[in-house]
Design a protein around this motif. Sequence first.
Motif, mmCIF file in Angstrom:
data_model
loop_
_atom_site.group_PDB
_atom_site.id
_atom_site.type_symbol
_atom_site.label_atom_id
_atom_site.label_comp_id
_atom_site.label_asym_id
_atom_site.label_seq_id
_atom_site.Cartn_x
_atom_site.Cartn_y
_atom_site.Cartn_z
ATOM 1 N N PHE A 97 -0.868 -2.435 -0.241
ATOM 2 C CA PHE A 97 -1.861 -2.350 0.830
ATOM 3 C C PHE A 97 -1.772 -0.997 1.544
ATOM 4 O O PHE A 97 -2.794 -0.363 1.837
ATOM 5 N N GLU A 98 -0.541 -0.562 1.829
ATOM 6 C CA GLU A 98 -0.384 0.698 2.557
ATOM 7 C C GLU A 98 -0.787 1.897 1.699
ATOM 8 O O GLU A 98 -1.418 2.841 2.199
ATOM 9 N N GLU A 99 -0.436 1.862 0.430
ATOM 10 C CA GLU A 99 -0.814 2.971 -0.449
ATOM 11 C C GLU A 99 -2.327 3.055 -0.616
ATOM 12 O O GLU A 99 -2.909 4.151 -0.591
ATOM 13 N N LEU A 100 -2.967 1.908 -0.772
ATOM 14 C CA LEU A 100 -4.434 1.891 -0.862
ATOM 15 C C LEU A 100 -5.061 2.304 0.460
ATOM 16 O O LEU A 100 -6.111 2.973 0.489
ATOM 17 N N LYS A 103 -5.147 5.933 0.653
ATOM 18 C CA LYS A 103 -6.197 6.437 -0.243
ATOM 19 C C LYS A 103 -7.573 6.307 0.404
ATOM 20 O O LYS A 103 -8.402 7.239 0.346
ATOM 21 N N VAL A 104 -7.826 5.160 1.028
ATOM 22 C CA VAL A 104 -9.101 4.949 1.716
ATOM 23 C C VAL A 104 -9.252 5.943 2.861
ATOM 24 O O VAL A 104 -10.325 6.546 3.056
ATOM 25 N N TYR A 105 -8.174 6.141 3.615
ATOM 26 C CA TYR A 105 -8.208 7.084 4.749
ATOM 27 C C TYR A 105 -8.505 8.496 4.280
ATOM 28 O O TYR A 105 -9.306 9.228 4.904
ATOM 29 N N LYS A 116 -15.011 0.094 -3.096
ATOM 30 C CA LYS A 116 -14.966 -0.376 -4.488
ATOM 31 C C LYS A 116 -16.034 0.318 -5.334
ATOM 32 O O LYS A 116 -15.786 0.692 -6.484
ATOM 33 N N GLU A 117 -17.193 0.509 -4.743
ATOM 34 C CA GLU A 117 -18.289 1.150 -5.483
ATOM 35 C C GLU A 117 -17.922 2.570 -5.903
ATOM 36 O O GLU A 117 -18.261 3.005 -7.009
ATOM 37 N N TYR A 118 -17.212 3.301 -5.017
ATOM 38 C CA TYR A 118 -16.830 4.678 -5.321
ATOM 39 C C TYR A 118 -15.477 4.774 -6.030
ATOM 40 O O TYR A 118 -14.908 5.853 -6.157
ATOM 41 N N ASN A 119 -14.942 3.616 -6.461
ATOM 42 C CA ASN A 119 -13.676 3.552 -7.200
ATOM 43 C C ASN A 119 -12.475 4.066 -6.404
ATOM 44 O O ASN A 119 -11.468 4.478 -6.983
ATOM 45 N N ILE A 120 -12.599 4.053 -5.093
ATOM 46 C CA ILE A 120 -11.428 4.340 -4.253
ATOM 47 C C ILE A 120 -10.459 3.161 -4.369
ATOM 48 O O ILE A 120 -9.239 3.327 -4.427
ATOM 49 N N ILE A 121 -11.026 1.972 -4.386
ATOM 50 C CA ILE A 121 -10.298 0.736 -4.679
ATOM 51 C C ILE A 121 -10.901 0.167 -5.954
ATOM 52 O O ILE A 121 -12.125 0.180 -6.112
ATOM 53 N N ARG A 122 -10.055 -0.297 -6.860
ATOM 54 C CA ARG A 122 -10.586 -0.769 -8.143
ATOM 55 C C ARG A 122 -11.549 -1.940 -7.934
ATOM 56 O O ARG A 122 -11.404 -2.741 -7.004
ATOM 57 N N LYS A 123 -12.515 -2.045 -8.825
ATOM 58 C CA LYS A 123 -13.629 -2.970 -8.649
ATOM 59 C C LYS A 123 -13.218 -4.439 -8.682
ATOM 60 O O LYS A 123 -13.903 -5.294 -8.122
ATOM 61 N N ASP A 124 -12.098 -4.771 -9.356
ATOM 62 C CA ASP A 124 -11.676 -6.169 -9.431
ATOM 63 C C ASP A 124 -10.675 -6.535 -8.327
ATOM 64 O O ASP A 124 -10.114 -7.629 -8.334
ATOM 65 N N ILE A 126 -9.280 -7.974 -5.047
ATOM 66 C CA ILE A 126 -9.818 -9.146 -4.350
ATOM 67 C C ILE A 126 -9.731 -9.038 -2.825
ATOM 68 O O ILE A 126 -10.269 -9.898 -2.128
ATOM 69 N N ALA A 127 -9.068 -8.021 -2.286
ATOM 70 C CA ALA A 127 -8.904 -7.939 -0.828
ATOM 71 C C ALA A 127 -9.158 -6.522 -0.321
ATOM 72 O O ALA A 127 -8.312 -5.938 0.358
ATOM 73 N N PRO A 128 -10.322 -5.926 -0.598
ATOM 74 C CA PRO A 128 -10.551 -4.529 -0.218
ATOM 75 C C PRO A 128 -10.592 -4.289 1.290
ATOM 76 O O PRO A 128 -10.368 -3.163 1.743
ATOM 77 N N ALA A 129 -10.877 -5.324 2.069
ATOM 78 C CA ALA A 129 -10.977 -5.133 3.516
ATOM 79 C C ALA A 129 -9.616 -4.831 4.141
ATOM 80 O O ALA A 129 -9.554 -4.141 5.166
ATOM 81 N N PHE A 130 -8.537 -5.331 3.546
ATOM 82 C CA PHE A 130 -7.235 -5.107 4.179
ATOM 83 C C PHE A 130 -6.766 -3.656 4.049
ATOM 84 O O PHE A 130 -6.279 -3.090 5.038
ATOM 85 N N PRO A 131 -6.904 -2.995 2.892
ATOM 86 C CA PRO A 131 -6.617 -1.557 2.855
ATOM 87 C C PRO A 131 -7.505 -0.755 3.808
ATOM 88 O O PRO A 131 -7.056 0.246 4.381
ATOM 89 N N VAL A 132 -8.747 -1.195 3.988
ATOM 90 C CA VAL A 132 -9.633 -0.538 4.958
ATOM 91 C C VAL A 132 -9.075 -0.698 6.373
ATOM 92 O O VAL A 132 -9.085 0.242 7.180
ATOM 93 N N TYR A 133 -8.568 -1.891 6.665
ATOM 94 C CA TYR A 133 -7.917 -2.135 7.970
ATOM 95 C C TYR A 133 -6.709 -1.211 8.144
ATOM 96 O O TYR A 133 -6.529 -0.606 9.217
ATOM 97 N N ILE A 134 -5.901 -1.082 7.106
ATOM 98 C CA ILE A 134 -4.753 -0.167 7.175
ATOM 99 C C ILE A 134 -5.233 1.271 7.383
ATOM 100 O O ILE A 134 -4.630 2.047 8.144
ATOM 101 N N ALA A 135 -6.335 1.643 6.724
ATOM 102 C CA ALA A 135 -6.898 2.990 6.882
ATOM 103 C C ALA A 135 -7.327 3.235 8.330
ATOM 104 O O ALA A 135 -7.148 4.348 8.858
ATOM 105 N N PHE A 136 -7.892 2.214 8.980
ATOM 106 C CA PHE A 136 -8.242 2.331 10.391
ATOM 107 C C PHE A 136 -6.991 2.595 11.243
ATOM 108 O O PHE A 136 -7.013 3.425 12.160
ATOM 109 N N LEU A 137 -5.907 1.869 10.939
ATOM 110 C CA LEU A 137 -4.657 2.084 11.670
ATOM 111 C C LEU A 137 -4.126 3.494 11.454
ATOM 112 O O LEU A 137 -3.616 4.137 12.387
#
Length: 453
Positions: A97-100, A103-105, A116-124, A126-137
Motif C-alpha cells: 500500500f505504501e509503495e503504491l 507511486k500515485v503521489y 488504474k486507467e493510466y496503469n499507475i496501479i495495475r488494472k486488476d 482490488i483496492a486502488p482507493a487505499f494507495p490513493v489515501y496513502i498518497a494524500f497522506l
Amino acid sequence: MEQNTGLSTNQRIVIATGFVLVIILSSILTFSLSVFIMQLILGTITLYFCFITDYKTAKLYLCIFSISLIFVFLVFQANTLYYGEPYYIGGSDDLDFEELGQKVYSHGIYNPSKAKEYNIIRKDYIAPAFPVYIAFLIRFAEIFDGYSTYLPRIANAYYLVWICMIVKYLLARYTRLSDKKIRYSLGFFAFMPNIQYINSHVFRDTTNLLQVLLIILLFDLLIRKNHYKLKIFGVVCLPFLIYFTYHTRVNSLLFAGVTIVFIISKVYSIKKRYILTGILLLLIFTDFAEIIRLRRFIESYSRYVSNLAGEGLSSYVFNLPMLPLGIFFRALYALLSPFPSVFGLFEEKSRILFDIVKSLVNLGVLVQILFVPFIIRRSLKLDWLSLVFLSWFLSVIVTTFTFRHFLLFYPFMSALAIDGFVSMTSEKRDTILKLSLFTIVSLGIIYVVLKMT
C-alpha cells in the motif's frame, strides 16, 4: 437511557488535557512534525464529538485512543526488532500500500479509477482507493517534514474511536441496549488485542469499516425528520463516500446496503420475513452478486486461505463445498480464530517483544472463545442487532475470511456478547463459562496432540 447533556466545563478540561498530553507524547516518539499536525486536526474533530457525549463515554474514548497508540508503538517496535521492518511479516499488503501510495503521489493522480486507467496501479488491483489515501497522506506530510509510516497507523487510532462513536449511535438508536451495555460493548470491541493488532498496521480494514459505517450514518440522517442541513450534507457526501468505498473494498458495500435495509425495516415497521425474502430474491434473480464480484471473492480467498493453511484442519474446512456443511464449519472456525498457539513463543531473543504482542492476541482470542456461547444464544433472537451481525459475519466468512477482515463484524459481535452475557442469570453464566473453559482446554489438548504427531 442516561440523559446526555454534554460535558461540563471541568469535564471538558479533563478530557482535552488527556488527549493533548497523549498527542504531544506520541508525536515526540515519532520524531515527526507531520504526525503532530495531523493529530492536531484529527484530535480537534475527536474532541468535538467527545464534548457532546456523556462523561463516562468520553473517558472511554480517551482510553481507547491511548491504548491504540500504545499498541501502534508496541507492534511497530516488535515488527522492527524481529523482521527488521515495521510491517506485517516484514512486508505484506501494508508495505505494498505504501509503495503504491508513493507511486500515485509521484504521478499526482488522486482518482482511483484514473490511477488504474493510466496503469499507475495495475488494472486488476482490488483496492486502488487505499494507495490513493496513502498518497494524500504523503502529499500532506510533504508540506512539513515528509511522510512517516506512523501517519496511517496513528490515523487508525482516531478512526477506531470514530467507529466506536458511530456504533454507539446505531446501538442507541436501533437496539434496546442500555448506555452501560453499549459502553461495555465498545470496550469489548476496541480493547480486544487482536483488533488493536490489526489496527496498528497500514491495512485498509479500519478505514474501510469507517467508510461503511459513515455510509450507514449518512443514510440515517437522510431518513430523519427535519434536520434539513444534515440531509443536504448527506446527499452531497454520499456519492463520494460510496465511490471511494467501492474502490477500497467493493463487497463491503454489501454490509452498508444490508444494514440500511434493516434500518428501513426498523423505521417503517416492515416485517423481517419480507426483508429477508427481498434480499434473497435480489441475490438470485439479479446481477448484484456479479457486480460485487461475489464468486471471485469466494473462490480466490478460499484458495488463498487454503494454501496458507497447508494440509491441516484449516485446509479441510476451506476445501469443503460452501453448502451444506462448508458454511457451518467456516462459521465455527471464525468464532475460534485466530486459535491461540503457544508453539515457538519466547524461544528467540529477537522475538521477545513480538511474542509479547502475540501472547496478548492469544489472550484476547481466549476471551472471545469464552463468549462464543453467549454470542450464539443472543444471535438466535433475530432482532435488528443479531440480523446485522449475522449478515456481516456470513459475508466475511463466505467471501474473504482472513483474520484482518474479522474487524468488520466485531463491533456488532461484541454487542451481542455483552448483551447475551449481562442478560443471563448468574447461575447460567457460571455454567456456560465453565463449559467454555472446558472446551478451550479440550481443543487446546487436541491442537497440541495434532501438532506433535
